[in-house]
Design a protein around this motif. Structure first.
Motif, short mmCIF file in Angstrom:
data_model
loop_
_atom_site.label_atom_id
_atom_site.label_comp_id
_atom_site.label_asym_id
_atom_site.label_seq_id
_atom_site.Cartn_x
_atom_site.Cartn_y
_atom_site.Cartn_z
N SER A 76 0.85 -1.18 0.00
CA SER A 76 0.00 0.00 0.00
C SER A 76 0.89 1.23 0.00
O SER A 76 2.08 1.14 -0.30
N THR A 77 0.33 2.37 0.34
CA THR A 77 1.07 3.64 0.32
C THR A 77 0.86 4.36 1.64
O THR A 77 -0.23 4.34 2.20
N GLY A 81 4.22 9.82 0.21
CA GLY A 81 3.66 8.62 -0.41
C GLY A 81 4.63 7.48 -0.58
O GLY A 81 4.67 6.84 -1.64
N SER A 129 -3.02 12.41 -4.63
CA SER A 129 -3.72 11.31 -5.30
C SER A 129 -4.36 11.84 -6.57
O SER A 129 -5.20 12.75 -6.53
N PRO A 173 -6.02 5.38 6.84
CA PRO A 173 -5.45 5.01 5.53
C PRO A 173 -5.31 3.51 5.32
O PRO A 173 -5.40 3.03 4.19
N ASP A 188 -4.59 6.21 -4.45
CA ASP A 188 -3.39 6.14 -5.27
C ASP A 188 -2.53 7.35 -4.93
O ASP A 188 -2.95 8.25 -4.22
N ASN A 189 -1.31 7.33 -5.45
CA ASN A 189 -0.37 8.36 -5.04
C ASN A 189 0.60 8.64 -6.17
O ASN A 189 1.16 7.70 -6.75
N SER A 202 1.74 4.93 -7.40
CA SER A 202 1.58 3.93 -6.34
C SER A 202 0.10 3.69 -6.08
O SER A 202 -0.72 4.58 -6.25
N GLN A 216 -2.92 2.27 -3.32
CA GLN A 216 -3.21 2.15 -1.89
C GLN A 216 -4.44 1.27 -1.75
O GLN A 216 -5.44 1.48 -2.45
#
Lengths: 1015, 68
Positions: free
Chosen positions: A105-106, A112, A202, A472, A478-479, A487, A489
Motif C-alpha cells: 500500500s502507500t 507517499g 492522489s 489510511p 493512489d499516489n 503507487s 493504496q
C-alpha cells in the motif's frame, strides 16, 4: 471440692503447717486465707461490667474480615475474560492461522512512500517499507511505522456527530447526515464552498475534487504547515517554471547544508538518508562524501556533519551571498563574514576549496524554512558549480498549495458571508493556521462547518458536523509524487467502526443521493480512473482486471513518463542581503521529529521516542546556547517569555550544545488541546508566534525574549555530562564506548583502531570458551551510516509489543525501549562533535546477567542468544544490576493498565499486538531478543523446505527498518556471508570489551571525513 | 441470642441465612460490575470490535515478491 466459703475456710485451718509462703499463711491469718480464694486482687474487677463490652465478637470480626477480603479480591481482576476462541466456520481464503499475509500500500503522508503491511488473521500488526517501491526501497519513516497505532486508537470517532441545539454533539446516521449536507450544498446560492485539505497527492482524489468543485462551486485550499513554497518560488524565479528537484545525494561528493535537516525532517528523509549513506561506505573509502552543515541549532543532519558551523538562521542570506562571491573568486566578503559571526576561517576556506575542486559533484542545499532570497542565491551557487547534474527533476505537483494571499482571501470571504460551507478534509486548520489571520472566528460566520477526521481535533470541536473517516489502512487510493511511476493504496482491513473513506463521502455528495451510497463506490471510481488514465498508456496485452490485481499486489506501477532536463538560469533575481543585528533574538520554528505538525500528537510511541538530539520525550522546548542562557539568566527547565507579532508565548528552555547565540529554536506540533488522552496538553503550541502576514519567512522571525516565571520539568532519556568537568569530559571516548577516526587516518593506517593489543582480564579464570560450531547469531552496526534517527526504535516497539509508559515513568528512567540510541558529545560546548550509537542487548557469550539470576530466568541458547524466560522471572532485577550496558528493562508496573488509566487495555488496542511475542506483565524483566520470533519463523521455513537455515534468512525488525542499512545481522560462523565483512572488519570493535563479557554486537568505528591537516 | 446450654451468643438462623444470602448477592454483583468503565478517560475497555478482511484487497505471502 468445697462448695461453700465456710467449708473452704475450715479446710484451710487444716492445711499442712510444714509448707507455707508467708507468716500470714503460717499463722493462718483469716484475711489472707479469704484472699487466697480469689483469683484476682481485690477491686481489680470492681469496674468490670460485661454489659459494657462490645457486642462485636471475635467470631463476627473474623467473619467480616474474610468477607471484605473476598469482595476486594473480586474487584482486583486484571485479567478480564476476553471471550471465546473459536475456529473459523468458513475460513477466508487469504488467512492461514499462524502465517502472516502482506499487503502493499502507500503511506498516508505527502511523500507517499510504498509500504508493506504485515497482517495476522486479518489484522495489520506491522508496517514496513515496500522493497519494490522505487523511492522507499523497503524502508519507511517512524511516522509511517507508528501510524498503525492510530488505526487501533480507542478514541477514534465511531459514528457521525451533529452539533445539537444544547451545544452537545449527538450521533446521527450516515444517511441523515448525507441528506442534510447535500441539502446545505444545494442551497448555497452564489456562495462558495471551501474545502480545506492537506497536500493532494492522489490523482484520483484530484479528479474527484475537480468534479466536486464544478458541481458545488467549490474551491480547494490544500495547505501544509511546513512546505516548499519559498524554495519553489525561488526556483521558478531562477529557471522560469517547474518545481525544485530532488537531489542525487548518492552522487554528491561535497554537500553544503544551510539550515536544512534533509536527513531528519525535511523532504523525503528516508530517500535522502538512503542515498546519503551510500556515500558513507567504509568498504568504498575513496568515495566517501563530505558534509558541511551551517545551522542555527543542532539537528539530526548536524549530528552527522564532518564540519559543522553554527550560524543564526537570519544570517544565512548574508552567508550565501558571501559564498557565491567566494565561489566566483573573491574570498574577502566571506572572510569578513567569518570574523563578524565568529566562524572558523579554516573551515570556510576548506569549504570553498572543496566546492571548487568538486565542480559538478558538489551541492549547496538550503532549508525550506529559509527565505526565497536565500534559495535564489543558492541556485546561483549551484549553477556556478555546475551542480545541476545532481538535480533529479521528477517532482510532480498535482495541486499547488495555497499561498498566504489565498488564505487571507478565504478568511475575508468567510467573514463577509460569501462562504456557505467549509469542509475540513482530514485537516486541522484551526490548529495550524496563524492566529492573527482570525480563521477560528471566521468559522463562526459560516453556515455549515463540516470536519472529516479520524479523531477529535481543534477544528472538529468548532464544527457543525463531525464525520468519522477511515484510517489510511482501511482506505483505497493512489499516489503520484514523481514522474515515472504511480503507487496504489488498498485497505488491509475492513473499517473497524462505522466510518467511511473521506473520498467516498465526497463522491456520494457529488452523486447527490444519500441513499445510493455503498461501500464500493470509491473503489469503483478509482478503478475506472486507473482504467482510463493509467492502464491504457502502459498496457501491453493484459486485461485491466489482471493489471489491477498486479498493481495492488506490487503496490506500484512503473509508467513511461520522462522528466524534463534542460535548465536556463536567470540571474536577475539576485538581491543584496539585509545585514543582521547581532543583538537581536531570532526564533526558528521547525517541524517536530516525531509529531511533525501535530498530526501524530496522539501517538504514544512517537511522543515517547526520544528526540534524536536532546533525547527529550513528551514535550517540546526552546533550544538555546549557553551564552544566551547566561544572558537571560536561565538554566535548563526555566521558562522564558517570547514576544513576536503582538503575541506572547512561554516555554521552558533546554541548553543545546552547538546552538547559535541569540537563536531560539522551537519545534511545532505540540501544545494541542483536543488531541485525545495521549496528546492533549503535551508540550507548548508555538504556532501562536507565527504570522499570516507576508514576511521573508513565516518560520524565521525576530522576537523579544525575557526570563519568564517558574520552571517546567523536561524529561530526557539521556543526560549529557558537563563539558568542562574533567572527570566526565569525553568519557565515552576515553572508555572506548565510542571509537572514531578520520578517513585520511584509515587510508594511511587501516588498523589504527587495534594498534594497541592487550590481553583482556577475565573474571572467568581458566574457563574455556563455549564452542559454537553451528549457526551463531551476531549483529554489526555501522556507525558511519547510523544517523541516530530512531526508525529502529519504533520498529522494535511495533514488533515486540513494547508498552508506552508515560512521561512520569520516563522521568524515572523506566522507558521500556529495548533499543536506545545513545548520543555523545565531545569537544567544546559551542562547537561539539556528536556521535550516535544504538545500544541493545549485546547477547554476550559470557553474559554477566545469566550467572546472577536466582531462578535461571535468563539463559544462553546453543545459537548464541541470551534468552529471557518471562514466566520464571520473579523480578529481583539482579540481572539488570549486573548488565554493564544497562539494556535490560523492568516492568515496574503493568504499563498497559498504568498508562493513562488503562488506555492500552481497550479491546481495540489489543489488536495491535504481535501474536508471536509474549506480552509481558508486571514484575518481569525484558530485553532485546534479536527478534527470536523471526529466527524461529525462518527456522520453521527452512525445515519445511528441507534446507539448512542461514544467517541471511533472518532480518531483525531494527535491521529491516534502518533507512541507511546500518544494521547487519547474520551468522558469525559463516565467513563467506555479507555479514562476515562487518563482523571481522578492521574498524570493528566491541563496547566495553575490556570487561571480557564477549558481546556479539560489533560496532564499525565512525570515520569523519575531515581534511588531512586535522587528522 | 444467648444460648444457656452452651453459655454462648449465637446468631439466629434466619439472620445467618439472610446475611449470607446478601453477601453472596453482593459478591456476584461486584464481579459483574465493570468498575473500570467509569475511569477518568472514559475509554470503554469492553467494546467489541470485529476484524474483517476487505475481499477486494490483494495480498502476498512474501516480502519481496513482485509480478514484474
Amino acid at each position: 471440692m468445697p462448695e461453700t466459703k465456710d467449708e473452704k475456710v475450715n479446710q484451710s485451718v487444716k492445711a499442712d503447717p510444714n509448707y507455707w509462703r508467708s507468716f500470714e499463711e503460717l499463722h493462718r491469718d483469716p484475711k489472707m486465707i479469704e484472699q487466697s480464694h480469689n483469683e484476682f486482687q481485690q477491686s481489680v474487677t470492681d469496674e468490670f461490667d460485661p454489659k459494657k463490652l462490645s457486642s462485636f465478637s471475635r467470631r463476627k470480626f473474623l467473619a467480616l474480615l474474610g468477607a471484605s477480603a473476598a469482595l476486594a479480591g473480586t474487584g482486583c481482576n486484571d485479567y478480564p475474560d476476553r471471550g471465546e476462541i473459536i475456529p473459523y466456520n468458513i475460513k477466508p481464503d487469504e488467512v492461514t492461522p499462524g502465517i502472516a499475509n502482506y499487503y502493499a500500500s502507500t503511506a498516508a503522508c505527502e511523500h507517499g512512500c510504498g509500504i508493506l503491511v504485515r497482517t495476522r488473521e486479518g489484522r495489520p500488526i506491522k508496517i514496513d517499507g515496500n522493497p519494490d517501491h522505487p523511492v522507499s526501497k523497503g524502508k519507511v519513516c517512524t511516522q509511517a511505522q507508528a501510524s498503525i497505532l492510530d488505526l487501533y486508537n480507542p478514541e477514534r470517532l465511531k459514528n457521525p456527530l451533529k452539533l445539537g441545539g444544547s451545544g452537545l454533539y449527538v450521533e446521527i446516521s450516515w444517511e441523515n447526515v448525507d441528506k442534510e449536507i447535500i441539502q446545505i450544498l444545494n442551497s448555497r446560492g452564489s456562495r462558495e464552498v471551501a474545502v480545506v485539505s492537506g497536500r493532494i497527492v492522489s490523482p484520483t482524489a484530484k479528479k474527484l475534487f475537480d468534479e466536486f468543485a464544478q458541481k458545488y462551486n467549490a474551491k480547494i485550499y490544500p495547505y501544509e504547515l511546513f512546505n516548499e513554497s519559498l524554495r519553489n518560488r525561488a526556483w521558478q524565479k531562477s529557471y522560469g517554471g517547474g518545481l525544485y528537484p530532488q537531489i542525487k545525494w548518492d552522487e554528491a561528493k561535497i554537500i553544503v547544508n544551510l539550515e536544512s535537516d534533509f536527513l531528519g525532517s525535511e523532504g523525503n528523509r528516508i530517500e535522502n538518508a538512503r542515498l546519503f549513506a551510500q556515500g558513507r561506505d567504509v568498504n568504498n573509502i575513496n568515495n566517501f562524501n563530505r558534509l558541511y552543515v551551517i545551522e542555527g541549532n543542532m539537528s539530526l543532519t548536524g549530528l552527522n556533519a564532518d564540519y559543522r558551523l553554527r550560524l543564526r538562521p537570519d544570517a544565512q542570506h548574508e552567508f550565501a551571498s558571501a559564498l557565491l562571491k567566494a565561489v566566483n573568486g573573491s574570498m574577502s566578503e566571506l572572510n569578513s563574514f567569518s570574523k563578524k559571526f565568529d566562524l572558523s576561517e579554516a573551515a570556510l576556506r576548506s569549504l570553498v576549496k572543496d566546492l571548487k575542486q568538486n565542480s559538478g559533484k558538489a551541492i549547496v542545499y538550503a532549508g525550506s524554512t529559509l527565505s526565497e532570497e536565500v534559495h535564489f542565491t543558492v541556485n546561483a551557487i549551484n549553477e556556478a558549480l555546475g551542480s545541476t547534474s545532481l538535480y533529479n527533476r521528477q517532482a510532480v505537483e498535482l495541486y499547488p498549495l495555497i499561498s498566504s494571499g489565498d488564505l487571507v482571501s478565504l478568511i475575508n470571504s468567510m467573514n463577509s458571508g460569501r462562504v456557505a460551507a467549509v469542509i475540513h478534509f482530514d485537516s486541522n486548520p484551526v490548529y495550524h493556521f496563524p492566529k492573527d489571520l482570525g480563521y477560528e472566528s471566521a468559522l463562526k460566520k459560516v453556515t455549515a462547518v463540516i470536519s472529516m477526521t479520524e479523531t477529535n481535533n481543534e477544528s472538529a470541536a468548532l464544527s457543525n458536523y463531525i464525520l468519522p473517516i477511515n484510517h489510511p489502512l482501511e482506505s483505497w487510493g493512489d499516489n503520484k509524487t514523481r514522474a515515472g511511476f504511480i503507487s496504489s493504496q488498498q485497505p488491509v482491513i475492513a473499517p473497524l467502526f462505522n466510518t467511511r473513506q473521506k473520498e467516498a463521502i465526497l463522491l456520494n455528495w457529488v452523486n447527490g443521493d444519500a441513499k445510493k451510497y455503498n461501500d464500493k463506490i470509491y473503489h469503483e471510481y478509482l478503478m475506472n480512473n486507473w482504467q482510463s488514465s493509467v492502464f491504457t498508456p502502459v498496457s501491453a496485452d493484459s486485461n485491466f482486471k489482471q493489471f489491477w490485481s498486479n498493481a495492488l499486489h506490487d503496490g506500484v506501477v512503473i509508467t513511461n513518463e520522462s522528466s524534463s532536463s534542460s535548465l536556463s538560469f536567470n540571474s536577475s533575481g539576485e538581491t543584496s542581503p539585509k545585514l543582521v543585528d547581532l543583538n537581536s533574538f531570532v526564533v526558528a520554528l521547525k517541524p517536530a521529529y516525531s509529531t511533525v505538525d501535530g498530526r501524530y500528537a496522539d501517538n504514544g510511541w512517537l511522543q515517547e521516542l526520544p528526540h534524536p538530539v536532546s533525547k527529550i520525550t513528551w514535550d517540546n522546548y526552546a533550544a538555546i546556547s549557553r551564552l544566551t542562557a547566561d544572558e537571560l539568566g536561565v538554566k535548563n527547565n526555566d521558562v522564558i517569555d517570547i514576544k513576536a507579532g503582538g503575541e506572547s508565548f512561554s516555554i521552558p528552555v533546554f541548553i543545546q550544545p552547538g546552538s547559535a547565540d541569540r537563536t531560539i529554536t522551537i519545534e511545532l506540533g505540540y501544545g494541542r488541546e483536543k488531541s485525545g488522552v495521549v496528546g492533549s496538553g503535551v508540550g507548548f503550541n508555538a504556532i501562536v508566534l507565527m504570522s499570516g502576514q507576508s514576511g521573508t519567512s513565516p518560520w524565521i522571525f525576530k522576537a523579544s525574549v525575557s526570563k519568564g516565571t517558574g520552571s517546567y520539568e523536561l524529561v530526557t532519556a539521556q543526560e549529557h555530562h558537563v563539558f568542562d568537568d574533567e572527570r566526565t569530559k569525553d568519557a565515552a571516548q576515553k572508555r572506548g564506548i565510542i571509537r572514531e577516526g578520520t578517513v585520511e587516518e584509515y587510508k594511511k593506517h587501516p588498523h589504527f583502531l587495534h594498534k594497541e593489543g592487550h590481553e583482556l582480564f577475565s573474571i572467568y579464570g581458566s574457563q574455556t570458551n563455549m564452542e559454537y560450531t553451528g549457526l551463531k547469531w551476531g549483529m554489526a552496526i555501522d556507525l558511519n551510516k547510523c544517523l541516530g534517527c530512531g526508525d529502529c526504535v519504533i520498529a522494535c516497539n511495533s514488533e515486540n509489543n513494547i508498552p508506552v509508559v508515560g512521561k512520569d515513568q520516563v522521568a524515572k528512567g523506566r522507558e521500556m525501549h529495548w533499543l536506545r540510541i545513545d548520543r555523545y558529545y565531545s569537544g567544546s560546548e559551542n562547537e561539539p562533535k556528536a556521535s550516535t550509537q544504538p545500544m541493545l542487548c549485546q547477547h554476550c557469550d559470557h553474559a554477566p546477567c545469566e550467572n546472577v539470576c536466582p531462578v535461571v530466568a535468563t539463559t544462553h541458547s546453543p545459537d548464541g542468544l541470551n534468552q529471557m524466560v518471562y514466566n520464571r522471572c520473579v523480578g529481583t532485577r539482579y540481572c539488570s544490576n549486573n548488565c554493564p550496558y544497562k539494556v535490560r528493562r523492568f516492568n515496574f508496573f503493568n504499563f498497559r493498565d498504568h498508562f493513562k488509566d488503562g488506555y492500552q487495555e481497550a479491546n481495540v488496542f489489543n489488536l495491535i499486538y504481535n501474536p508471536e511475542v509474549t506480552v509481558r506483565s508486571r514484575g518481569v524483566m525484558e530485553k532485546c531478543s534479536f527478534c527470536i520470533q523471526r529466527i524461529m519463523e525462518a527456522r520453521e521455513d527452512a525445515i519445511e523446505h528441507n534446507r539448512t537455515i542461514v544467517g541471511s534468512d533472518v532480518k531483525t525488525a531494527c535491521q529491516e527498518s534502518c533507512p541507511t542499512s546500518a544494521i547487519k545481522f547474520g551468522d558469525v560462523n559463516d565467513k563467506e556471508s555479507e555479514f562476515a565483512k562487518f563482523r571481522n572488519h578492521q574498524l570493528g570493535y566491541y563496547v566495553l570489551e575490556e570487561l571480557n563479557v564477549r558481546p556479539n554486537v560489533t560496532y564499525i568505528a565512525k570515520l569523519r571525513n575531515t581534511h588531512s591537516e586535522e587528522a | 441470642m444467648f444460648d444457656k446450654l452452651t453459655n454462648q451468643n449465637k446468631i439466629k438462623r434466619s439472620s445467618f441465612f439472610a446475611s449470607t444470602g446478601l453477601a453472596a448477592t453482593g459478591f456476584f454483583v461486584a464481579i459483574s460490575l465493570p468498575f473500570k468503565l467509569f475511569g477518568k478517560n472514559g475509554i470503554s475497555k469492553n467494546e467489541k470490535v470485529t476484524v474483517q478482511i476487505n475481499p477486494d484487497a490483494v495480498s502476498r505471502k512474501k516480502i519481496g515478491e513482485t509480478n514484474a
